[in-house]
Design a protein around this motif. Structure first.
Motif, PDB file in Angstrom:
ATOM      1  N   GLU A  29       0.846  -1.190   0.000  1.00  0.00           N
ATOM      2  CA  GLU A  29       0.000   0.000   0.000  1.00  0.00           C
ATOM      3  C   GLU A  29       0.884   1.244   0.000  1.00  0.00           C
ATOM      4  O   GLU A  29       1.873   1.320   0.736  1.00  0.00           O
ATOM      5  CB  GLU A  29      -0.917   0.002   1.217  1.00  0.00           C
ATOM      6  CG  GLU A  29      -1.931   1.127   1.185  1.00  0.00           C
ATOM      7  CD  GLU A  29      -3.016   0.967   2.237  1.00  0.00           C
ATOM      8  OE1 GLU A  29      -3.732   1.960   2.472  1.00  0.00           O
ATOM      9  OE2 GLU A  29      -3.140  -0.123   2.804  1.00  0.00           O
ATOM     10  N   GLY A  30       0.558   2.200  -0.844  1.00  0.00           N
ATOM     11  CA  GLY A  30       1.342   3.412  -0.962  1.00  0.00           C
ATOM     12  C   GLY A  30       2.431   3.355  -2.016  1.00  0.00           C
ATOM     13  O   GLY A  30       3.114   4.349  -2.263  1.00  0.00           O
ATOM     14  N   THR A  81      -3.347   5.797  -1.374  1.00  0.00           N
ATOM     15  CA  THR A  81      -2.122   6.554  -1.105  1.00  0.00           C
ATOM     16  C   THR A  81      -1.014   6.217  -2.092  1.00  0.00           C
ATOM     17  O   THR A  81       0.045   6.844  -2.067  1.00  0.00           O
ATOM     18  CB  THR A  81      -1.615   6.297   0.325  1.00  0.00           C
ATOM     19  OG1 THR A  81      -1.318   4.898   0.472  1.00  0.00           O
ATOM     20  CG2 THR A  81      -2.658   6.705   1.348  1.00  0.00           C
ATOM     21  N   TRP A 102       0.360   5.354  -6.244  1.00  0.00           N
ATOM     22  CA  TRP A 102       0.251   6.001  -7.546  1.00  0.00           C
ATOM     23  C   TRP A 102       0.328   4.958  -8.647  1.00  0.00           C
ATOM     24  O   TRP A 102       1.092   3.992  -8.550  1.00  0.00           O
ATOM     25  CB  TRP A 102       1.387   7.007  -7.766  1.00  0.00           C
ATOM     26  CG  TRP A 102       1.269   8.250  -6.955  1.00  0.00           C
ATOM     27  CD1 TRP A 102       1.905   8.524  -5.782  1.00  0.00           C
ATOM     28  CD2 TRP A 102       0.470   9.399  -7.256  1.00  0.00           C
ATOM     29  NE1 TRP A 102       1.550   9.765  -5.323  1.00  0.00           N
ATOM     30  CE2 TRP A 102       0.669  10.327  -6.215  1.00  0.00           C
ATOM     31  CE3 TRP A 102      -0.397   9.729  -8.298  1.00  0.00           C
ATOM     32  CZ2 TRP A 102       0.042  11.573  -6.186  1.00  0.00           C
ATOM     33  CZ3 TRP A 102      -1.014  10.969  -8.279  1.00  0.00           C
ATOM     34  CH2 TRP A 102      -0.797  11.868  -7.224  1.00  0.00           C
ATOM     35  N   ASN A 119      -5.472   8.977  -8.218  1.00  0.00           N
ATOM     36  CA  ASN A 119      -4.038   8.710  -8.114  1.00  0.00           C
ATOM     37  C   ASN A 119      -3.471   8.076  -9.388  1.00  0.00           C
ATOM     38  O   ASN A 119      -2.460   7.384  -9.348  1.00  0.00           O
ATOM     39  CB  ASN A 119      -3.752   7.787  -6.925  1.00  0.00           C
ATOM     40  CG  ASN A 119      -4.494   6.466  -7.026  1.00  0.00           C
ATOM     41  OD1 ASN A 119      -5.454   6.325  -7.789  1.00  0.00           O
ATOM     42  ND2 ASN A 119      -4.064   5.478  -6.254  1.00  0.00           N
TER      43      ASN A 119
END
Length: 213
Positions: free
Chosen positions: A37-38, A62, A64, A89
């Motif tokens: 994640e992220g 969170t 991209w 995102n």
């Protein structure tokens, strides 16, 4: 080739054979990328964004997703898909993956809030469309941070009991403009470490995932 995909963009998702055949390769690639994640992930030859839903579930809001494609009409479909689903995102860049400037891509991604180097990258059924796929692979590698993960999904002749579907596979590749003999996953095997191999649909779909040294 871009002109062909511009014309077929409105119908591509329906005609691509996604759910009976090709989604299996996407699932294997996203699984083996093991995205946190992220994370930021680069999708080379993203087309209409068929990978985006799987990637969104992996990186979360969170993270991209950076999509690159040379067809403006395919990117327009991808953009509408992202907007409809509220994926804010997603960064889309129009460009030929075999000739684009790595630095210009980095600048464009940073300008939209992302990072210059991605944590991972994948190319699904895209490199075999490019006569100079090695050039695209080199750029793909350099847009991923050291120790980042890269995955290539592409096609070869079906094997074993599935060889009976060989003529259909060749026809589908010819229709799409892909070279069924290209084997672009060799880039992963040659240039990456900790390479994982997966396949589906009678070995018609080949997946290689490895880490950039």
């Amino acid at each position: 080739m871009a002109e062909k995909y511009n014309r077929f963009a409105p119908f591509y998702d329906a005609l691509s054979g996604e759910f009976p055949v090709y989604r299996a390769g996407r699932l294997l690639a996203v699984r083996d990328l093991d995205l946190a994640e992220g994370a930021q992930v680069l999708d080379v030859g993203c087309g209409t964004g068929l990978n985006f839903g799987l990637l969104q579930r992996a990186v979360g809001p969170t993270g991209w997703i950076v999509g690159i494609d040379r067809s403006p009409q395919m990117l327009a479909r991808a953009r509408r898909k992202a907007e409809r689903r509220g994926w804010s995102n997603v960064i889309l860049i129009e460009g030929d993956a075999t000739t684009l400037s790595v630095e210009k891509v980095r600048e464009a991604v940073r300008a939209r809030g992302g990072r210059g180097s991605s944590d991972a990258a994948l190319a699904t059924y895209a490199l075999s469309l490019m006569p100079g796929w090695e050039h695209a692979w080199e750029r793909m590698k350099h847009l991923v941070r050291p120790a980042g993960t890269l995955s290539v999904v592409d096609m070869q002749e079906p094997q074993g009991a599935f060889a009976v579907f060989g003529p259909l596979a060749r026809l589908a590749c010819r229709w799409g403009g892909a070279d069924i003999t290209a084997a672009p996953w060799r880039g992963v095997e040659r240039d990456c470490v900790a390479v994982r191999t997966a396949s589906a649909r009678g070995d018609h779909l080949q997946v290689r995932t490895g880490r950039r040294p």
